[in-house]
Enzyme design. Structure first.
Site, short mmCIF file in Angstrom:
data_model
loop_
_atom_site.label_atom_id
_atom_site.label_comp_id
_atom_site.label_asym_id
_atom_site.label_seq_id
_atom_site.Cartn_x
_atom_site.Cartn_y
_atom_site.Cartn_z
N ARG A 1 0.42 -1.11 -0.24
CA ARG A 1 -0.30 -0.27 -0.24
C ARG A 1 1.10 1.36 0.09
O ARG A 1 0.44 2.23 -0.32
CB ARG A 1 -0.34 0.04 1.59
CG ARG A 1 -1.72 -0.62 1.08
CD ARG A 1 -3.07 -1.21 2.06
NE ARG A 1 -2.77 -0.77 3.22
CZ ARG A 1 -3.46 -1.19 4.71
NH1 ARG A 1 -4.58 -0.66 4.36
NH2 ARG A 1 -3.14 -0.59 5.48
N GLU B 1 3.76 -7.69 14.24
CA GLU B 1 3.19 -8.33 15.09
C GLU B 1 2.67 -9.64 14.79
O GLU B 1 1.52 -10.56 15.89
CB GLU B 1 2.29 -7.07 15.46
CG GLU B 1 1.32 -7.13 14.89
CD GLU B 1 1.28 -5.45 13.31
OE1 GLU B 1 0.61 -4.55 13.12
OE2 GLU B 1 2.22 -5.80 13.12
#
Length: 179
Positions: free
Chosen positions: A67, A104
């Site tokens: 993105r 994460e």
């Protein structure tokens, strides 16, 4: 910060969709797709960054897969400079530099074409979101390893609760929207 700038940030923030438990349970995903789908919001997001870099003599925008490419390419276009992609491993042909990092919810490796960033070039790294900082730290390592002069790491959104800035100590960071 002037009033129109703050209201623009507010308009962008209002249009970021919050998706709980995506891509894994416990992760809150900040979806910028509504901004990308609206021409005025997209232009506003691009303008926030082009206004910032217009007079900073930037040579390249290095945009992070995937993105980061969307806004990074548009920012580079408006500034009249090149955009260099940093891609996930397996997406660029050799020779390339690579750096691995933890997310994460997993780990990954980024690559940068060898020679794409020339020694001494003034570079801004752009990505859509700063989360834990692993992706940004790997991108910064690649740019500095290539000899680039890393001016700033820029993000549309920063998730401050994940403390990504801690992995980027020593670098200048600019985030337009901070949660």
């Amino acid at each position: 910060m002037n009033l129109s700038f703050r209201s623009g940030i507010g308009r962008l923030k209002e249009n970021i969709r919050t998706v709980p438990d995506f891509p894994t349970p416990g992760v809150t995903f900040r979806d910028i797709s509504p901004i990308l789908a609206d021409g005025q919001l997209l232009r506003l997001a691009i303008t926030l960054f082009t206004d910032r870099y217009q007079r900073k003599s930037i040579d390249k925008i290095v945009a992070v897969d995937a993105r980061g490419f969307i806004l990074g390419g548009a920012i580079a276009n408006v500034l009249g400079i090149g955009m260099i992609p940093i891609r996930k491993k397996g997406k660029l042909p050799p020779p390339y530099l690579e750096a691995s990092y933890d997310l994460e919810y997993g780990s990954a490796t980024l690559t940068l074409l060898d020679g794409a960033v020339q020694p001494g070039e003034r570079v801004v790294i752009f990505d859509d979101v700063l989360a834990t900082g692993g992706t940004a730290a790997a991108a910064a390592k690649l740019v500095t390893e290539a000899g680039g002069n890393l001016i700033e790491l820029a993000f549309l959104v920063e998730l401050s609760a994940l403390h990504g800035r801690e992995k980027l100590k020593g670098h200048t960071i600019h985030s337009a929207i901070i949660y």
